[in-house]
Write a protein that holds these residues in place. Sequence first.
Motif, PDB file in Angstrom:
ATOM      1  N   PRO A  62       0.802  -1.231   0.000  1.00 42.12           N
ATOM      2  CA  PRO A  62       0.000   0.000   0.000  1.00 42.12           C
ATOM      3  C   PRO A  62       0.833   1.279   0.000  1.00 42.12           C
ATOM      4  CG  PRO A  62      -0.930  -1.591   1.535  1.00 42.12           C
ATOM      5  CD  PRO A  62       0.377  -2.164   1.064  1.00 42.12           C
ATOM      6  N   GLU A  63       1.968   1.262   0.675  1.00 37.02           N
ATOM      7  CA  GLU A  63       2.813   2.449   0.709  1.00 37.02           C
ATOM      8  C   GLU A  63       3.417   2.727  -0.667  1.00 37.02           C
ATOM      9  OE1 GLU A  63       6.698   3.430   3.236  1.00 37.02           O
ATOM     10  OE2 GLU A  63       4.937   3.054   4.494  1.00 37.02           O
ATOM     11  N   GLU A  64       3.866   1.658  -1.346  1.00 40.91           N
ATOM     12  CA  GLU A  64       4.414   1.833  -2.692  1.00 40.91           C
ATOM     13  C   GLU A  64       3.322   2.279  -3.656  1.00 40.91           C
ATOM     14  OE1 GLU A  64       6.809  -0.650  -6.203  1.00 40.91           O
ATOM     15  OE2 GLU A  64       6.139  -1.686  -4.370  1.00 40.91           O
ATOM     16  N   ARG A  65       2.123   1.709  -3.503  1.00 38.87           N
ATOM     17  CA  ARG A  65       1.017   2.091  -4.371  1.00 38.87           C
ATOM     18  C   ARG A  65       0.663   3.569  -4.189  1.00 38.87           C
ATOM     19  NH1 ARG A  65      -2.514  -1.446  -2.722  1.00 38.87           N
ATOM     20  NH2 ARG A  65      -4.053  -0.088  -1.734  1.00 38.87           N
ATOM     21  N   ALA A  66       0.670   4.035  -2.954  1.00 41.02           N
ATOM     22  CA  ALA A  66       0.361   5.445  -2.692  1.00 41.02           C
ATOM     23  C   ALA A  66       1.407   6.364  -3.318  1.00 41.02           C
ATOM     24  CB  ALA A  66       0.270   5.687  -1.189  1.00 41.02           C
ATOM     25  N   GLY A  67       2.684   5.974  -3.238  1.00 45.44           N
ATOM     26  CA  GLY A  67       3.736   6.785  -3.855  1.00 45.44           C
ATOM     27  C   GLY A  67       3.601   6.836  -5.359  1.00 45.44           C
ATOM     28  N   LEU A  68       3.282   5.681  -5.962  1.00 47.18           N
ATOM     29  CA  LEU A  68       3.111   5.632  -7.408  1.00 47.18           C
ATOM     30  C   LEU A  68       1.883   6.435  -7.830  1.00 47.18           C
ATOM     31  CD1 LEU A  68       4.014   4.548 -10.135  1.00 47.18           C
ATOM     32  CD2 LEU A  68       2.782   2.428  -9.639  1.00 47.18           C
ATOM     33  N   LEU A  69       0.812   6.366  -7.039  1.00 50.51           N
ATOM     34  CA  LEU A  69      -0.383   7.147  -7.333  1.00 50.51           C
ATOM     35  C   LEU A  69      -0.060   8.637  -7.360  1.00 50.51           C
ATOM     36  CD1 LEU A  69      -3.443   7.479  -7.735  1.00 50.51           C
ATOM     37  CD2 LEU A  69      -3.698   7.340  -5.232  1.00 50.51           C
ATOM     38  N   GLY A  70       0.764   9.086  -6.436  1.00 50.25           N
ATOM     39  CA  GLY A  70       1.164  10.494  -6.429  1.00 50.25           C
ATOM     40  C   GLY A  70       1.902  10.876  -7.700  1.00 50.25           C
ATOM     41  N   GLU A  71       2.782   9.994  -8.195  1.00 53.07           N
ATOM     42  CA  GLU A  71       3.499  10.278  -9.446  1.00 53.07           C
ATOM     43  C   GLU A  71       2.540  10.322 -10.637  1.00 53.07           C
ATOM     44  OE1 GLU A  71       7.847   8.739  -9.662  1.00 53.07           O
ATOM     45  OE2 GLU A  71       6.662   7.088  -8.830  1.00 53.07           O
ATOM     46  N   LEU A  72       1.564   9.404 -10.654  1.00 53.96           N
ATOM     47  CA  LEU A  72       0.618   9.363 -11.766  1.00 53.96           C
ATOM     48  C   LEU A  72      -0.279  10.600 -11.759  1.00 53.96           C
ATOM     49  CD1 LEU A  72      -0.479   5.602 -11.731  1.00 53.96           C
ATOM     50  CD2 LEU A  72       1.418   6.677 -12.960  1.00 53.96           C
ATOM     51  N   ARG A  73      -0.716  11.006 -10.585  1.00 50.57           N
ATOM     52  CA  ARG A  73      -1.551  12.207 -10.505  1.00 50.57           C
ATOM     53  C   ARG A  73      -0.773  13.447 -10.941  1.00 50.57           C
ATOM     54  NH1 ARG A  73      -4.704  11.012  -4.728  1.00 50.57           N
ATOM     55  NH2 ARG A  73      -6.488   9.883  -5.635  1.00 50.57           N
ATOM     56  N   ALA A  74       0.501  13.481 -10.609  1.00 57.17           N
ATOM     57  CA  ALA A  74       1.322  14.638 -10.993  1.00 57.17           C
ATOM     58  C   ALA A  74       1.460  14.737 -12.502  1.00 57.17           C
ATOM     59  CB  ALA A  74       2.700  14.546 -10.326  1.00 57.17           C
ATOM     60  N   VAL A  75       1.739  13.622 -13.175  1.00 57.39           N
ATOM     61  CA  VAL A  75       1.872  13.668 -14.629  1.00 57.39           C
ATOM     62  C   VAL A  75       0.518  13.906 -15.288  1.00 57.39           C
ATOM     63  CG1 VAL A  75       1.636  11.193 -15.162  1.00 57.39           C
ATOM     64  CG2 VAL A  75       3.065  12.621 -16.602  1.00 57.39           C
ATOM     65  N   ALA A  76      -0.567  13.422 -14.665  1.00 56.83           N
ATOM     66  CA  ALA A  76      -1.900  13.682 -15.196  1.00 56.83           C
ATOM     67  C   ALA A  76      -2.215  15.175 -15.159  1.00 56.83           C
ATOM     68  CB  ALA A  76      -2.950  12.893 -14.421  1.00 56.83           C
ATOM     69  N   LEU A  77      -1.826  15.856 -14.090  1.00 57.74           N
ATOM     70  CA  LEU A  77      -2.040  17.302 -14.004  1.00 57.74           C
ATOM     71  C   LEU A  77      -1.257  18.034 -15.086  1.00 57.74           C
ATOM     72  CD1 LEU A  77      -2.013  17.968 -10.150  1.00 57.74           C
ATOM     73  CD2 LEU A  77      -3.930  18.286 -11.712  1.00 57.74           C
ATOM     74  N   ARG A  78      -0.023  17.589 -15.337  1.00 62.65           N
ATOM     75  CA  ARG A  78       0.763  18.221 -16.405  1.00 62.65           C
ATOM     76  C   ARG A  78       0.128  17.940 -17.759  1.00 62.65           C
ATOM     77  NH1 ARG A  78       4.944  15.788 -13.453  1.00 62.65           N
ATOM     78  NH2 ARG A  78       5.572  14.411 -15.165  1.00 62.65           N
ATOM     79  N   GLY A  79      -0.386  16.721 -17.927  1.00 60.02           N
ATOM     80  CA  GLY A  79      -0.957  16.336 -19.208  1.00 60.02           C
ATOM     81  C   GLY A  79      -2.258  17.038 -19.531  1.00 60.02           C
ATOM     82  N   THR A  80      -3.027  17.432 -18.502  1.00 59.55           N
ATOM     83  CA  THR A  80      -4.310  18.102 -18.732  1.00 59.55           C
ATOM     84  C   THR A  80      -4.226  19.608 -18.521  1.00 59.55           C
ATOM     85  OG1 THR A  80      -4.984  17.783 -16.422  1.00 59.55           O
ATOM     86  CG2 THR A  80      -5.585  16.048 -18.014  1.00 59.55           C
ATOM     87  N   GLY A  81      -3.019  20.120 -18.272  1.00 63.74           N
ATOM     88  CA  GLY A  81      -2.878  21.555 -18.054  1.00 63.74           C
ATOM     89  C   GLY A  81      -3.389  22.007 -16.700  1.00 63.74           C
ATOM     90  N   GLY A  82      -3.380  21.100 -15.723  1.00 65.74           N
ATOM     91  CA  GLY A  82      -3.762  21.465 -14.361  1.00 65.74           C
ATOM     92  C   GLY A  82      -5.154  21.037 -13.953  1.00 65.74           C
ATOM     93  N   ALA A  83      -5.916  20.409 -14.846  1.00 69.26           N
ATOM     94  CA  ALA A  83      -7.267  19.946 -14.514  1.00 69.26           C
ATOM     95  C   ALA A  83      -7.190  18.522 -13.958  1.00 69.26           C
ATOM     96  CB  ALA A  83      -8.160  19.984 -15.749  1.00 69.26           C
ATOM     97  N   PRO A  84      -7.657  18.288 -12.731  1.00 73.31           N
ATOM     98  CA  PRO A  84      -7.522  16.955 -12.141  1.00 73.31           C
ATOM     99  C   PRO A  84      -8.443  15.929 -12.788  1.00 73.31           C
ATOM    100  CG  PRO A  84      -8.814  18.371 -10.711  1.00 73.31           C
ATOM    101  CD  PRO A  84      -8.308  19.246 -11.826  1.00 73.31           C
ATOM    102  N   LEU A  85      -7.988  14.690 -12.857  1.00 74.02           N
ATOM    103  CA  LEU A  85      -8.799  13.551 -13.274  1.00 74.02           C
ATOM    104  C   LEU A  85      -9.128  12.731 -12.036  1.00 74.02           C
ATOM    105  CD1 LEU A  85      -6.855  12.469 -16.490  1.00 74.02           C
ATOM    106  CD2 LEU A  85      -8.992  13.743 -16.371  1.00 74.02           C
ATOM    107  N   LYS A  86     -10.377  12.277 -11.935  1.00 76.15           N
ATOM    108  CA  LYS A  86     -10.851  11.699 -10.678  1.00 76.15           C
ATOM    109  C   LYS A  86     -11.382  10.276 -10.817  1.00 76.15           C
ATOM    110  CE  LYS A  86     -12.492  16.371  -9.595  1.00 76.15           C
ATOM    111  NZ  LYS A  86     -13.695  17.209  -9.344  1.00 76.15           N
ATOM    112  N   TYR A  87     -11.125   9.615 -11.923  1.00 74.42           N
ATOM    113  CA  TYR A  87     -11.730   8.307 -12.125  1.00 74.42           C
ATOM    114  C   TYR A  87     -10.654   7.247 -12.345  1.00 74.42           C
ATOM    115  CZ  TYR A  87     -10.831   8.640 -17.168  1.00 74.42           C
ATOM    116  OH  TYR A  87     -10.229   8.734 -18.398  1.00 74.42           O
TER     117      TYR A  87
END
Length: 291
Positions: free
Chosen positions: A36-61
């Motif tokens: 779970p700790e590794e998954r949480a860290g990876l989730l943070g990296e994925l959310r960060a690149v998603a924000l860059r990819g959408t120009g700052g608009a969060p994806l929630k699904y």
Amino acid sequence: MRRLRRIGTRELDLELPTARGVTLRILERPGLWMDPEERAGLLGELRAVALRGTGGAPLKYGILSGEKARWDRAILTIIRDDRTDRVVGFNAMSLLDVRVGGRTEEVLHLGLLVLDPRFRGRGFSRLVYGLSVALLLLRRGGRSFWVSSVSQVPAIVGMVARSLDAAYPGGAPRPTGAHRDVARQIMARHRAVFGVAEDAGFDPERFVITDAYTGGSDSLKKSFVDAPKHRDPDVNELCLRELDYARGDDFLQVARLTPRIAWGCLRAFLVGSSVLAPVLGRAPALAGRRM
């Protein structure tokens, strides 16, 4: 170096270097085995690149929701920059259970592909999709299986239609009964996987999801002008004619992945992105390159 971190009957963790300055890491059902700790860290990296990819608009699904159930069913491919060791993109596919002809089968949903804007236009879409689906078919004993995709982007609609077998819409002239069964069950049971709310409509003849951007994917909605086009003008015309971009429609495409197509995908990856490229590039193709 190639690194096989984990392999089992239902899980895989594999790292593959490429000749493009990035390393791919493919994780099968990471929610079932990842700490779970590794998954949480990876989730943070994925959310960060998603924000860059959408120009700052969060994806929630999907996996970006953080729900373990989404990670339990995911086939996740991560693109990491070799120079900075930073995640610069990912593809989150999902395995969906459906009933076809009285049998339970798994449909591979091609899912969300996100790239850092600086890494777009380098052919990573085909690289990631092609390698992932080819490896999954090998993991399934070389048996053909159903694939689905939800998109309003002509470039993606065309890639699915021209790369996979019996794709509808965009490839096959009409859906079979099996196509209809798969589409109906995906819409009835798996909408949350691709961020479509329960109140979105579905046209069972055209396989069009109406008002699709209401379930956490709203930042992905595009106008036809802004959506990347396919090289085949017929695909672009199909999207313009059948989809209401102001409302926010999507196609639900259903297709088959076959061993011949998977070999073409794998060979394309090896020719274009591995140290074996000089040798394989001169070797005769054993199958047509489809993706």
